[in-house]
Scaffold this active site. Structure first.
Site, PDB file in Angstrom:
ATOM      1  N   LEU A 191      11.958 -19.978  -5.093  1.00 19.20           N
ATOM      2  CA  LEU A 191      10.921 -18.988  -4.313  1.00 19.20           C
ATOM      3  C   LEU A 191       9.611 -19.210  -5.155  1.00 19.20           C
ATOM      4  O   LEU A 191       9.468 -19.172  -6.132  1.00 19.20           O
ATOM      5  CB  LEU A 191      11.296 -17.521  -4.304  1.00 19.20           C
ATOM      6  N   ASP A 219       0.932  -1.344  -0.026  1.00 18.71           N
ATOM      7  CA  ASP A 219       0.052  -0.290   0.051  1.00 18.71           C
ATOM      8  C   ASP A 219       0.796   1.173  -0.078  1.00 18.71           C
ATOM      9  O   ASP A 219       2.062   1.179   0.554  1.00 18.71           O
ATOM     10  CB  ASP A 219      -0.942   0.005   1.305  1.00 18.71           C
ATOM     11  N   HIS A 258       2.208   3.463  -9.081  1.00 18.20           N
ATOM     12  CA  HIS A 258       2.382   1.814  -9.173  1.00 18.20           C
ATOM     13  C   HIS A 258       3.542   1.263 -10.011  1.00 18.20           C
ATOM     14  O   HIS A 258       4.139   0.283  -9.679  1.00 18.20           O
ATOM     15  CB  HIS A 258       1.196   1.370  -9.959  1.00 18.20           C
TER      16      HIS A 258
HETATM   17  C1  FPP Z   1      -1.972  -0.258  -3.145  1.00 19.52           C
HETATM   18  O1  FPP Z   1      -1.509   0.999  -3.072  1.00 19.52           O
HETATM   19  C2  FPP Z   1      -1.242  -0.657  -4.275  1.00 19.52           C
HETATM   20  C3  FPP Z   1      -2.034  -1.088  -5.444  1.00 19.52           C
HETATM   21  C4  FPP Z   1      -3.724  -1.164  -5.493  1.00 19.52           C
HETATM   22  C5  FPP Z   1      -1.570  -1.793  -6.393  1.00 19.52           C
HETATM   23  C6  FPP Z   1      -0.428  -2.394  -6.107  1.00 19.52           C
HETATM   24  C7  FPP Z   1       0.497  -2.771  -7.251  1.00 19.52           C
HETATM   25  C8  FPP Z   1       1.844  -2.767  -7.466  1.00 19.52           C
HETATM   26  C9  FPP Z   1       2.752  -2.593  -6.268  1.00 19.52           C
HETATM   27  C10 FPP Z   1       2.256  -3.089  -8.686  1.00 19.52           C
HETATM   28  C11 FPP Z   1       2.448  -4.699  -8.930  1.00 19.52           C
HETATM   29  C12 FPP Z   1       1.973  -4.888 -10.003  1.00 19.52           C
HETATM   30  C13 FPP Z   1       2.268  -6.028 -10.679  1.00 19.52           C
HETATM   31  C14 FPP Z   1       1.817  -5.776 -12.151  1.00 19.52           C
HETATM   32  C15 FPP Z   1       2.729  -7.130 -10.276  1.00 19.52           C
HETATM   33  P1  FPP Z   1      -2.777   2.424  -3.453  1.00 19.52           P
HETATM   34  O2  FPP Z   1      -2.762   2.995  -4.774  1.00 19.52           O
HETATM   35  O3  FPP Z   1      -3.809   2.196  -2.616  1.00 19.52           O
HETATM   36  O4  FPP Z   1      -1.800   3.726  -2.442  1.00 19.52           O
HETATM   37  P2  FPP Z   1      -2.735   4.841  -1.738  1.00 19.52           P
HETATM   38  O5  FPP Z   1      -3.088   4.226  -0.562  1.00 19.52           O
HETATM   39  O6  FPP Z   1      -1.266   5.607  -1.360  1.00 19.52           O
HETATM   40  O7  FPP Z   1      -3.411   5.606  -2.613  1.00 19.52           O
END
Ligand code: FPP
Length: 248
Positions: A127, A16, A33
């Site tokens: 892994l 997150d 992201h």
């Molecule tokens: C939450 O942060 C994150 C997500 C909804 C997406 C997580 C995805 C990735 C780390 C990329 C991985 C992707 C692949 C293709 C493996 P948020 O957007 O809710 O952050 P915020 O709380 O700051 O708004």
């Protein structure tokens, strides 16, 4: 105090904070992201180096469809791009990929890529990386119950485990959430019954090897009792000659 096994075998992560990371830099959320993918790559390498057996990450939840359309399409494109750019190096590191979640409402382009990446890495053993994509813990429990009902089998605790989407790995030992929130957000609801929880203030793109080591160190100081008393756990640990080995 008896301690948990030194390195958690299975780590689960809610990655997150990507959106906030980007917004603070006046960048579009999708840029966060993208940095999240970089952070995931670094985390996978660190887990391999530390002897973690299974890493399960939450990349796209059943509820993420409710985000703005450009963010949803950005995440889909990111997944598609990552399949092409990341899978060869993940495979050379010995990573076995699994994509966990509902595939019915994903595009054929994406599902074909997921299938191919799984087939390409199936023989790897260093892994297991489970990428939860279009996943929700409630979805998983419901689909498991549905499968048992369709087979006419009794819906018991013992029967549910083998039909859950993560039946190929043991339950997580350490559950990490970055980004400062302290909630599960529908991730691994069944499987995290006895996971140790660790909440980090760091945003996911900033979560580096030192942060992972801190989470592991905190885990190592916990006493895992699995419903038993502390005294029972200590006696048990002495009997097996290892601290906090998991028996229940
Ligand atoms: C939450 O942060 C994150 C997500 C909804 C997406 C997580 C995805 C990735 C780390 C990329 C991985 C992707 C692949 C293709 C493996 P948020 O957007 O809710 O952050 P915020 O709380 O700051 O708004």
């Amino acid at each position: 105090m008896s301690k948990a096994a030194s390195i958690p075998h299975h780590i689960a992560i809610v990655m997150d904070g990507n959106g906030r990371w980007a917004t603070r830099r006046f960048m579009p959320r999708v840029a966060g992201h993208k940095r999240g993918v970089d952070s995931l790559r670094r985390c996978v390498k660190a887990c391999v180096a530390r002897g973690v057996g299974v890493l399960t990450v939450f990349a796209f939840s059943s509820e993420n469809w409710n985000r703005p359309a450009d963010e949803v399409s950005g995440l889909m494109e990111l997944m598609f791009g990552a399949l092409a750019s990341e899978v060869p190096s993940l495979s050379s590191e010995g990573v076995q990929l699994h994509f966990v979640g509902e595939r019915a409402n994903l595009s054929e382009k994406i599902t074909a890529g997921l299938r191919q990446a799984e087939a390409q890495t199936a023989q790897n053993t260093r892994l297991v990386l489970n990428v939860c994509f279009n996943y929700g813990g409630r979805w998983d429990i419901a689909q498991a119950a549905r499968r048992l009902a369709e087979r006419g089998e009794p819906i018991t605790e013992a029967a549910i485990g083998p039909v859950l989407a993560l039946a190929h790995v043991p339950d997580p030992d350490l559950f990490i959430r970055t980004g400062g929130e302290q909630r599960l957000s529908n991730f691994l609801l069944w499987q995290s019954a006895y996971a140790e929880l660790f909440f980090s203030e760091q945003l996911w793109p900033d979560f580096d090897e030192a942060a992972l080591d801190e989470a592991i160190a905190v885990y190592q100081r916990r006493e895992r009792r699995f419903g038993k008393t502390s005294d029972q756990v200590k006696v048990q640990a002495q009997a097996v000659g290892t601290h906090g080995r998991r028996t229940a």
